[in-house]
Motif scaffolding. Structure first.
Motif, PDB file in Angstrom:
ATOM      1  N   TYR A   1      31.701  41.239  48.991  1.00 38.39           N
ATOM      2  CA  TYR A   1      32.150  39.960  48.460  1.00 38.39           C
ATOM      3  C   TYR A   1      33.661  39.946  48.249  1.00 38.39           C
ATOM      4  O   TYR A   1      34.330  38.958  48.503  1.00 38.39           O
TER       5      TYR A   1
ATOM      6  N   PRO B   1      26.604  39.207  43.721  1.00 38.00           N
ATOM      7  CA  PRO B   1      27.506  38.977  44.854  1.00 38.00           C
ATOM      8  C   PRO B   1      26.778  38.929  46.191  1.00 38.00           C
ATOM      9  O   PRO B   1      27.249  38.288  47.103  1.00 38.00           O
ATOM     10  N   ASP B   2      25.616  39.570  46.321  1.00 37.01           N
ATOM     11  CA  ASP B   2      25.037  39.556  47.666  1.00 37.01           C
ATOM     12  C   ASP B   2      24.298  38.249  47.959  1.00 37.01           C
ATOM     13  O   ASP B   2      23.636  38.103  48.954  1.00 37.01           O
TER      14      ASP B   2
ATOM     15  N   ASP C   1      28.637  33.505  49.779  1.00 33.41           N
ATOM     16  CA  ASP C   1      29.654  33.846  50.760  1.00 33.41           C
ATOM     17  C   ASP C   1      30.968  34.092  50.035  1.00 33.41           C
ATOM     18  O   ASP C   1      31.222  33.548  48.962  1.00 33.41           O
ATOM     19  N   PRO C   2      31.809  34.961  50.626  1.00 35.69           N
ATOM     20  CA  PRO C   2      32.997  35.441  49.930  1.00 35.69           C
ATOM     21  C   PRO C   2      33.997  34.340  49.572  1.00 35.69           C
ATOM     22  O   PRO C   2      34.867  34.558  48.745  1.00 35.69           O
TER      23      PRO C   2
END
Ligand code: ATP
Ligand code: ATP
Ligand code: SF4
Ligand code: SF4
Ligand code: MG
Ligand code: MG
Lengths: 336, 330
Positions: free
Chosen positions: A223, B264-265, B268-269
């Motif tokens: 991330y 976080p998984d 999307d970043p």
């Protein structure tokens, strides 16, 4: 986003860190711990570079070596175009590279109020006069989500997430260029971890910071980072754009690591234990590939000479121009 | 999978308090759940929500200043909370086993590990000679993938890696063949490649023995991969439970939804992670009504007045939230 090659902020070349292994009554030297055994990597200005690997592989040692806190046995570190002295005397650079630790409980002095914790660096480095200090400290505390009411409190009065914010403010008032974040959220609960990761991303954008982001949590690294490296036993075994590493890893260790990862989205798809055995210790390691003892593909040559970290080849999808692998027999996409 | 026979374990309305100098810690309130034979259940939630204390209560290992102040824990139909000490010790030794995060703490530091496994064998099978027990212990170490078991049997716990020590604990479990295995963060201190090995080993052995499992973890992914059902706890209460698929695919309690969104998984970043505003409440004075109300984006006046019961939201899937009750949160 491509950047010119000269936009490197940090370049590490063939870095070695050795610790003596002592034992017995006389504490004689009984061997050498090769904590870093020839590490090379470079960080571009403004990027978040992730560093993953199992316990003891040398992640913290690399972070500490960058700020002169680990005995450098060889190699060179170039920061912002200047080569850092290997003897750890880095006064001129100290302020520019800041280290944030995993455990905010241990890293803040218990008897100093927040005002002093954050402000003292400004005074020591001559960055602010005595009557400017509080204002500057407060501005930074507010930036990380704390406020004036917190100035006179002590670290133990704060939650883990708040302490990590204090540690950040303490580092950020010094206007560093590079921040080494060593497992910055490992001690935090997930709901607080999310707040901290968001804050770190915002700060990087606003202040133009570069991060070396160390974590054993691959989800967090995916991330956070644009590029990343995978370490094993004091070596970098694979490096590249984060998405490339996750989608098309080539080093057998990286592939086992990813296969071992439990996942909520792809539950019950984890491969049967991808890897047997424990990681070896870095005490007087034998020559050859560091992964040879556990690798399913080991050949005689693997035990003779350590494979160099070289550009990845054979990826039809184009491995990304930064993709590098240290293996004689990399797993090409589509295989296995 | 639920069966017609009574559950192996039934916990009902469990309440635990700690009497401390700062006041009374309301550590658990109204915790209820069941474990069927052969079923594995995951207990998840953030630090301090009461996972370990729930496990310890099942074994009657709640130490002062903690006290079980209300509730019932029935194991194979027997009430454990009123059982005499001797009978309880037998259950602890033979029917319910516990594996902890730090296996070295549970191992005897001054006894070679082969001997420790042999002693456990001797307790369970008085007909064995010492020599036979030691030989069998080496076999057991081999069957939990400890390399070179004859040599490893000679080692002391501190000479083992975390993964090896956890294997020894699993070998002991294999000796006792418990009906219920409680595993409190068994892999949280291990690296992921070792975690994968231990989880595989546990899963295989559990299938072989047919034990039920209560797996405690703060890592939802570990539970998602190893358990049939999941119980989500928040601040000393159960907020949601159901099959792993139901709870993770259709989380019905606002806290579960919040928890899943922070991971976080899941995102999307380029999008910021969602977080749950505020902090976990102090259990010295937990919020009246729903304990999640001060942080809940959907809270209404009823949530601060009444304590929500467990409402059905699907087959075997319940959520302790007024959004699913008649009348809602108003
Ligand atoms: N001051 C020291 N003296 C001796 N050995 C050390 C010292 N610091 C680190 N080491 C050894 O160097 C190796 C690398 O340690 P390091 O702390 O860098 O690992 P790491 O990747 O950060 O691990 P973790 O994920 O557990 O934090 C280990 O074998 C460690 O035992
Ligand atoms: N000796 C004690 N004195 C006072 N309170 C206690 C004591 N032991 C536990 N508690 C309280 O009981 C609650 C539940 O603790 P428990 O250890 O079960 O949490 P947990 O969910 O296992 O957390 P973790 O994930 O950190 O292991 C906590 O809020 C804790 O503060
Ligand atoms: S070089 Fe050889 S031992 Fe090392 S990872 Fe590649 S195949 Fe395995
Ligand atoms: S009962 Fe009310 S406060 Fe509690 S989770 Fe449901 S909506 Fe939120
Ligand atoms: Mg470390
Ligand atoms: Mg616990």
């Amino acid at each position: 986003m491509t950047r010119p090659a000269d936009d490197l902020l940090l370049e590490v070349r063939d870095l070695h860190v050795d610790y003596p292994l002592r034992g017995g009554l006389l504490q004689r030297r009984r061997g050498t711990i090769k904590a870093l055994n020839g590490v090379s990597l470079s960080l571009r200005r403004g990027e978040i570079y992730g560093l993953v690997g199992e316990s003891g592989c040398g992640k913290t040692t690399l972070g500490r070596a960058l700020v002169g806190l680990a005995p450098q046995a060889g190699g060179e570190i170039t920061f912002d175009g200047v080569r850092l002295p290997a003897d750890g005397r880095r006064d001129r650079f100290a302020r520019k590279i800041q280290l944030i630790f995993q455990d905010p409980y241990a890293s803040l002095h218990p008897r100093k109020p927040v005002r002093e914790l954050v402000g003292e660096g400004l005074l020591i480095n001559g960055l602010a006069s005595a009557d400017e200090v509080d204002g500057r400290s407060l501005a930074m505390l507010e930036r990380v989500g704390l406020n004036a009411e917190h100035l006179y409190r002590y670290a133990h009065e704060f939650s883990g997430g708040q302490r990590q914010r204090i540690a950040l403010a303490r580092a950020l008032v010094l206007h560093p260029q590079l921040i080494v974040l060593d497992e910055p959220t490992s001690a935090l609960d997930v709901s607080v971890q999310a707040q901290t990761l968001n804050l770190l991303k915002e700060l990087r954008r606003e202040l133009g910071l570069t991060y070396l982001f160390i974590s054993h949590d691959l989800g967090v690294v995916r991330y956070m980072s644009q590029r990343m490296a995978v370490m094993y036993l004091g070596h970098i075994v694979e490096e590249g754009e984060t998405e490339t590493i996750f989608e098309r890893p080539q080093h057998p260790y990286t592939r086992s690591l990813l296969a071992s990862l439990p996942s909520i989205r792809h539950r019950k798809q984890r491969h049967k234990a991808a890897l047997q055995g424990d990681p070896p210790t870095p005490i007087d390691p034998p020559p050859g590939c560091p992964f040879a003892g556990r690798c399913p593909k080991t050949q005689p040559i693997c035990r003779e000479q350590n494979p160099a970290l070289a550009p990845a080849v054979g990826d039809p999808a184009g491995g990304g121009r930064d993709h590098r692998v240290a293996c004689y027999f990399p797993d090409l996409p589509g295989e296995g | 999978m639920a069966t017609a026979s009574p559950p192996l374990l039934a916990v009902e309305d469990l309440q635990i308090r700690f009497h401390t100098l700062r006041g009374v810690v309301h550590a658990l309130d109204g915790v209820s759940f069941e474990i069927a034979r052969g079923e594995s259940i995951g207990l998840v939630g953030e630090t301090g929500c009461g996972k370990s204390i729930t496990a310890r209560a099942i074994l009657r290992l709640v130490d002062p200043p903690g006290r079980i102040t209300a509730g019932s824990i029935r194991f194979e139909g027997t009430e454990l909370l009123t059982l005499d000490r001797r009978a309880m010790r037998t259950i602890r030794g033979q029917k319910i086993s516990m594996i902890m995060q730090e296996p070295k703490v549970s191992l005897n530091p001054v006894m070679r590990i082969g001997r420790q496994v042999a002693e456990t064998l001797l307790i369970h099978d008085r007909s064995l000679s010492h020599r036979q027990a030691e030989a069998k212990a080496r076999d057991m170490l081999g069957s939990v993938s400890i390399p070179d078991p004859a040599r490893m049997a000679q080692r002391y716990p501190h000479e083992l890696s975390g993964g090896m020590a956890q294997r020894v604990m699993i070998a002991m479990m294999l000796v006792t063949r418990p009906r219920l295995l409680i595993a409190d963060e068994p892999t949280s201190a291990l690296d992921v490649t070792i975690q994968a090995q231990i989880l595989d080993l546990m899963t295989d052995l559990i299938a072989e023995i047919g034990s039920s499992v209560l797996m405690i973890s703060h890592d939802l992914a570990v539970v998602a991969e190893t358990c049939d059902r999941v119980i989500v706890m928040y601040a000393g209460t159960v907020v949601e439970s159901g099959t792993v698929d139901a709870v993770l695919d259709e989380p019905s309690h606002p806290y579960t939804r919040g928890l899943l969104n922070t991971l976080p998984d899941q995102v999307d970043p380029d999008r910021p992670l969602q977080s749950i505003p505020g902090n976990v409440p102090s259990l010295l004075a937990p919020p009246v009504g729903c304990r999640f109300a001060p942080r809940c984006p959907e809270a209404g006046p009823r949530c601060r007045r009444e304590t929500p019961a467990a409402y059905d939201v699907g087959a075997g899937h319940v959520a302790a939230c007024f959004l699913h009750a008649d009348g809602g949160v108003a």
